[in-house]
Design a protein around this motif. Structure first.
Motif, short mmCIF file in Angstrom:
data_model
loop_
_atom_site.label_atom_id
_atom_site.label_comp_id
_atom_site.label_asym_id
_atom_site.label_seq_id
_atom_site.Cartn_x
_atom_site.Cartn_y
_atom_site.Cartn_z
N CYS A 56 0.86 -1.22 -0.16
CA CYS A 56 0.06 -0.04 0.16
C CYS A 56 0.81 1.29 -0.04
CB CYS A 56 -0.83 0.12 1.24
SG CYS A 56 -0.01 0.12 2.72
N PRO A 134 -3.98 -0.40 -2.52
CA PRO A 134 -4.59 0.26 -1.46
C PRO A 134 -3.89 1.51 -1.37
CG PRO A 134 -4.48 -2.06 -0.44
CD PRO A 134 -3.69 -1.83 -1.81
N TRP A 168 -10.09 0.05 0.08
CA TRP A 168 -8.95 0.40 -0.98
C TRP A 168 -8.51 1.85 -0.83
CZ3 TRP A 168 -5.69 -2.41 -4.42
CH2 TRP A 168 -6.09 -3.80 -4.14
N ARG A 198 -3.66 0.05 8.67
CA ARG A 198 -3.89 -0.03 7.18
C ARG A 198 -2.75 -0.96 6.60
NH1 ARG A 198 -6.74 2.34 9.52
NH2 ARG A 198 -7.57 0.32 9.39
N SER A 202 -4.08 -4.19 4.52
CA SER A 202 -3.55 -4.40 3.06
C SER A 202 -3.14 -5.88 2.61
CB SER A 202 -2.49 -3.40 2.79
OG SER A 202 -2.82 -1.89 2.83
#
Length: 245
Positions: A56, A134, A168, A198, A202
């Motif tokens: 990400c 993402p 995403w 996050r 991901s």
């Protein structure tokens, strides 16, 4: 670019490397371009059995690349074209007083460096390429360098896969200004927790994508065992030159 897509990603013969990038301020645009090149040049298996898995990208404290250019800047001032006296006047208007930059000798030393940074940021042009990963965006609620909608506009830099799930693409606002990460311990703690969340999310998103293999259990374990961050106020100086870029 060769360095980005080769040696910095570990031993191509044996390593399984997971890559997540976060960039703050100008580093947000630089990190975005680096991640695009990683995805284009290094994604998937490599010779000898090694594998690179981009996870990400996190942008912090900067508007979307779709809004690059001085015309889209909040104050519309081209910093890299200003003389030294005007440069420091606008610098203080934008970012506030900085005791580390008050002495004339210090200003003479760092002015060419900062001017070069602003040259990069003010002449950068986004070519429209999209990131198929993402993408998460963070900002300070009191930052005068952008409005919330300018952070929301990062969604236009991502493939339509982001439309399939809000996981995403996310925008999160934190207390503080441009240097919200350094404003207080609580802001740093909240931001670190958000970024780690996050990253963990991901792994699941990327592993569920078409063509992916496995569930990246080893990487999950690595994130889960990450050490706690020691937030010692005495170790931070909010007004450092590096933070002002």
């Amino acid at each position: 670019e060769d360095y980005i897509t080769s040696g910095c990603l570990g031993d191509p013969e044996t390593s399984e490397t997971y890559v997540g990038i976060m960039g703050h301020s100008l580093g947000g645009w630089i990190g975005f371009e680096v991640m695009r090149r990683l995805v284009a040049g290094c994604c998937g298996p490599r010779a000898g059995g090694g594998k690179v898995t981009p996870l990400c990208f996190v942008a912090s404290g900067i508007r979307s690349p779709t809004l690059c250019g001085v015309d889209n800047d909040i104050d519309g001032i081209s910093m890299h074209e200003l003389g030294e006296e005007a440069f420091w006047r606008v610098m203080e208007q934008r970012y506030g007083a900085n005791k580390d930059l008050e002495h004339p000798s210090v200003r003479r030393m760092v002015w060419p460096i900062l001017k070069a940074d602003f040259t990069v940021s003010e002449t950068y042009r986004y070519d429209g390429g999209l990131l198929d990963l993402p993408l998460f965006v963070a900002g300070g609620r009191d930052d005068v360098r952008y409005e919330k909608g300018m952070l929301d506009a990062w969604a236009a830099c991502q493939t339509c896969r982001s439309c399939q799930s809000s996981d995403w693409f996310q925008v999160e606002m934190f207390d503080g200004g441009h240097n919200y990460l350094l404003s207080k311990a609580e802001s740093m703690e909240d931001h670190v927790a958000w970024v780690m969340g996050r990253l963990s999310d991901s792994f699941a998103l990327v592993s569920e994508s078409p063509g992916s293999e496995g569930t990246h259990e080893g990487a999950h374990k690595h994130i889960a065992s990450a050490p706690n961050v020691d937030h010692d106020e005495s170790d931070r100086d909010e007004g450092s030159v590096e933070d002002m870029r």
